[in-house]
Design a protein around this motif. Structure first.
Motif, mmCIF file in Angstrom:
data_model
loop_
_atom_site.group_PDB
_atom_site.id
_atom_site.type_symbol
_atom_site.label_atom_id
_atom_site.label_comp_id
_atom_site.label_asym_id
_atom_site.label_seq_id
_atom_site.Cartn_x
_atom_site.Cartn_y
_atom_site.Cartn_z
ATOM 1 N N UNK A 29 -42.911 -1.459 -15.563
ATOM 2 C CA UNK A 29 -44.224 -0.915 -15.440
ATOM 3 C C UNK A 29 -44.151 0.659 -15.354
ATOM 4 N N UNK A 30 -45.508 1.278 -15.779
ATOM 5 C CA UNK A 30 -45.641 2.731 -15.798
ATOM 6 C C UNK A 30 -46.673 3.119 -14.838
ATOM 7 N N UNK A 31 -46.618 4.470 -14.517
ATOM 8 C CA UNK A 31 -47.709 4.740 -13.687
ATOM 9 C C UNK A 31 -49.331 4.525 -14.139
ATOM 10 N N UNK A 32 -50.078 4.021 -13.342
ATOM 11 C CA UNK A 32 -50.088 4.097 -11.765
ATOM 12 C C UNK A 32 -49.744 2.910 -11.215
ATOM 13 N N UNK A 33 -48.964 1.987 -11.921
ATOM 14 C CA UNK A 33 -48.553 0.684 -11.524
ATOM 15 C C UNK A 33 -47.094 0.577 -11.336
ATOM 16 N N UNK A 34 -46.600 1.622 -11.240
ATOM 17 C CA UNK A 34 -44.755 1.681 -11.232
ATOM 18 C C UNK A 34 -44.364 1.503 -9.728
ATOM 19 N N UNK A 248 -55.827 -3.438 -6.541
ATOM 20 C CA UNK A 248 -57.071 -2.916 -6.275
ATOM 21 C C UNK A 248 -57.181 -1.371 -6.300
ATOM 22 N N UNK A 249 -56.252 -0.925 -5.392
ATOM 23 C CA UNK A 249 -56.285 0.517 -5.156
ATOM 24 C C UNK A 249 -55.819 1.288 -6.569
ATOM 25 N N UNK A 250 -54.780 0.820 -7.179
ATOM 26 C CA UNK A 250 -54.293 1.636 -8.327
ATOM 27 C C UNK A 250 -54.846 1.189 -9.764
ATOM 28 N N UNK A 251 -55.177 -0.139 -9.840
ATOM 29 C CA UNK A 251 -55.548 -0.849 -11.072
ATOM 30 C C UNK A 251 -57.286 -0.735 -11.262
ATOM 31 N N UNK A 252 -57.728 -0.646 -10.345
ATOM 32 C CA UNK A 252 -59.345 -0.551 -10.216
ATOM 33 C C UNK A 252 -59.828 0.647 -9.758
ATOM 34 N N UNK A 253 -58.998 1.694 -9.109
ATOM 35 C CA UNK A 253 -59.446 2.883 -8.662
ATOM 36 C C UNK A 253 -58.331 4.083 -8.783
ATOM 37 N N UNK A 321 -56.350 10.681 -15.095
ATOM 38 C CA UNK A 321 -55.505 11.042 -13.787
ATOM 39 C C UNK A 321 -55.923 9.891 -12.733
ATOM 40 N N UNK A 322 -54.744 10.028 -11.936
ATOM 41 C CA UNK A 322 -54.863 9.072 -10.783
ATOM 42 C C UNK A 322 -54.135 9.727 -9.815
ATOM 43 N N UNK A 323 -54.699 9.515 -8.365
ATOM 44 C CA UNK A 323 -54.264 10.247 -7.262
ATOM 45 C C UNK A 323 -53.359 9.331 -6.804
ATOM 46 N N UNK A 324 -51.900 9.898 -6.657
ATOM 47 C CA UNK A 324 -50.704 9.442 -5.905
ATOM 48 C C UNK A 324 -50.748 9.644 -4.350
ATOM 49 N N UNK A 330 -51.512 12.350 -11.224
ATOM 50 C CA UNK A 330 -50.603 12.021 -11.955
ATOM 51 C C UNK A 330 -51.502 11.474 -13.258
ATOM 52 N N UNK A 331 -50.586 11.430 -14.334
ATOM 53 C CA UNK A 331 -51.288 10.776 -15.798
ATOM 54 C C UNK A 331 -51.124 9.378 -15.614
ATOM 55 N N UNK A 332 -52.253 8.686 -15.862
ATOM 56 C CA UNK A 332 -52.261 7.085 -16.164
ATOM 57 C C UNK A 332 -51.584 6.873 -17.512
ATOM 58 N N UNK A 333 -50.284 5.911 -17.381
ATOM 59 C CA UNK A 333 -49.839 5.601 -18.481
ATOM 60 C C UNK A 333 -49.909 4.249 -18.961
ATOM 61 N N UNK A 334 -50.230 3.420 -17.814
ATOM 62 C CA UNK A 334 -50.378 1.896 -18.142
ATOM 63 C C UNK A 334 -51.476 1.658 -19.038
#
Length: 371
Positions: A29-34, A248-253, A321-324, A330-334
């Motif tokens: 997987x890649x960001x933000x679900x890496x 939920x945190x990274x896939x929906x927010x 963009x997604x907040x780490x 960081x850039x959303x790549x998924x």
């Protein structure tokens, strides 16, 4: 399940779903679900990163075992060239002892690898230290003072691939010995499993007893099957208790809790200031043109409250963009995450504009009355 680094990721980017935990752990997987994002989530939000570190260390130990047996197999091939015709099948078995949740294929590979290591315990005539190019002085031998994986991830790293893998640590003439496998297994036991250990994790007592007996018993085992039950238990625990919250945190927010709390505070303060100012302007019978300035604080307040409520900043999401961590984007790549957040962003923006317009109209167009 395939293992490896980000080389596997492009093969899985066409999936029209969220990834599984096994895919995240095997770096498909890649960001933000890496894997790095999951590590940060386990460290900062779930507060149980020791479980993930244990799983990663056991996977590292498995890779070390594969490397040891592969080098041992090559030394046998060099000594007995007539066996070379069987090397492809043996190498295939070793290379496909993958990471991730156990499948029937992987269990079979691990069983063969473990059976070989147990059989090699008593016969060491072809061990790596006797093979060409592996003779080293005692002070350079990796062992207890140099664990196979010093740290998979630290807050300073930016990617799981920045860490040292067995293939990187044990390269060239610096090949692992059987003692290194034992030291690696003992380090995992003493770091994570024994009561009172430095980073103790909670596993069933029966599993702990079996692992301790295998490592500290007369056989001094260090094969992958020693940790198989503990690894599967930790994987299931993460899949049940941590992974749904991560999705939920990274896939929906795209916001972290610290940012959400800051937005809530700013939003409530702005809303209170806007309402207080609106009543003053109404009771001073100010013109509607003057009261139009209320749009600014009400817009800020409602936007921040909405982003807190839905754990999503729609503007940042539309920018990809997604907040780490707090204020670190960081850039959303998924692709599936990008598509999902874009849809949610349009819905949230529509609701925000309706709520903002309704509140502003209420306080701007209400008749004024000077007290």
């Amino acid at each position: 399940m395939a293992s490896g680094g980000h080389d596997h990721a492009p093969l899985e980017l066409n999936r029209n779903r969220f990834p599984s935990l096994g895919e995240v752990l095997s770096r498909q997987t890649v960001a933000p679900l890496d894997l790095f994002s999951f590590y940060i989530y386990m460290r900062d939000q779930q507060r149980s990163v020791d479980y993930l570190d244990f799983w990663l260390d056991v996977s590292q130990h498995l890779a070390l075992c594969r490397l040891y047996v592969r080098r041992l197999h090559r030394s046998v091939i060099e000594d007995t060239p007539e066996l070379e015709k069987n090397s492809k099948r043996s190498s295939y078995i070793l290379d496909n002892a993958g990471e991730g949740p156990s499948t029937e294929k992987e269990e079979l590979s691990d069983q063969r690898l473990s059976a070989f290591l147990r059989s090699d315990q008593g016969s060491r005539q072809h061990s790596p230290q006797n093979s060409q190019g592996s003779n080293r002085s005692a002070h350079s031998t990796p062992g207890r003072e140099r664990p196979p994986r010093p740290s998979f991830m630290t807050p300073e790293t930016n990617s799981p691939n920045d860490s040292s893998s067995p293939g990187q640590t044990w390269s060239g003439d610096n090949v692992p010995k059987r003692e290194d496998l034992t030291a690696s297994a003992e380090k995992i036991l003493y770091t994570y499993l024994l009561p009172g250990s430095e980073r103790e994790i909670i596993i069933p007592q029966s599993i702990l007893h079996n692992v301790q007996e295998a490592i500290e018993g007369p056989d001094h085992r260090s094969d992958p099957e020693v940790f198989a039950d503990a690894k599967d238990y930790v994987f299931q625990a993460m899949e049940r208790d941590a992974f749904p919250g991560f999705l939920q945190s990274k896939g929906l927010g795209n916001l972290v809790p610290q940012s959400m709390m800051a937005r809530l505070i700013i939003g409530l303060i702005s809303f209170f200031a806007a309402v207080w100012t609106a009543f003053i302007l109404i009771f001073l019978n100010k013109s509607r043109t003057t009261r139009c300035w209320l749009i600014l604080p009400f817009t800020v307040a409602i936007y921040f409250i909405f982003t807190h409520q839905y754990m999503l900043d729609p503007v940042l999401a539309l920018l990809g963009l997604s907040e780490y961590t707090f204020m670190d984007f960081n850039r959303i790549r998924e692709p599936f995450v990008k598509k999902t957040l874009r849809k949610r962003s349009f819905i949230i923006l529509s609701m925000f504009l309706l709520a903002d317009a309704a509140v502003c109209c209420l306080f701007i167009f209400v008749p004024g009355k000077r007290l």
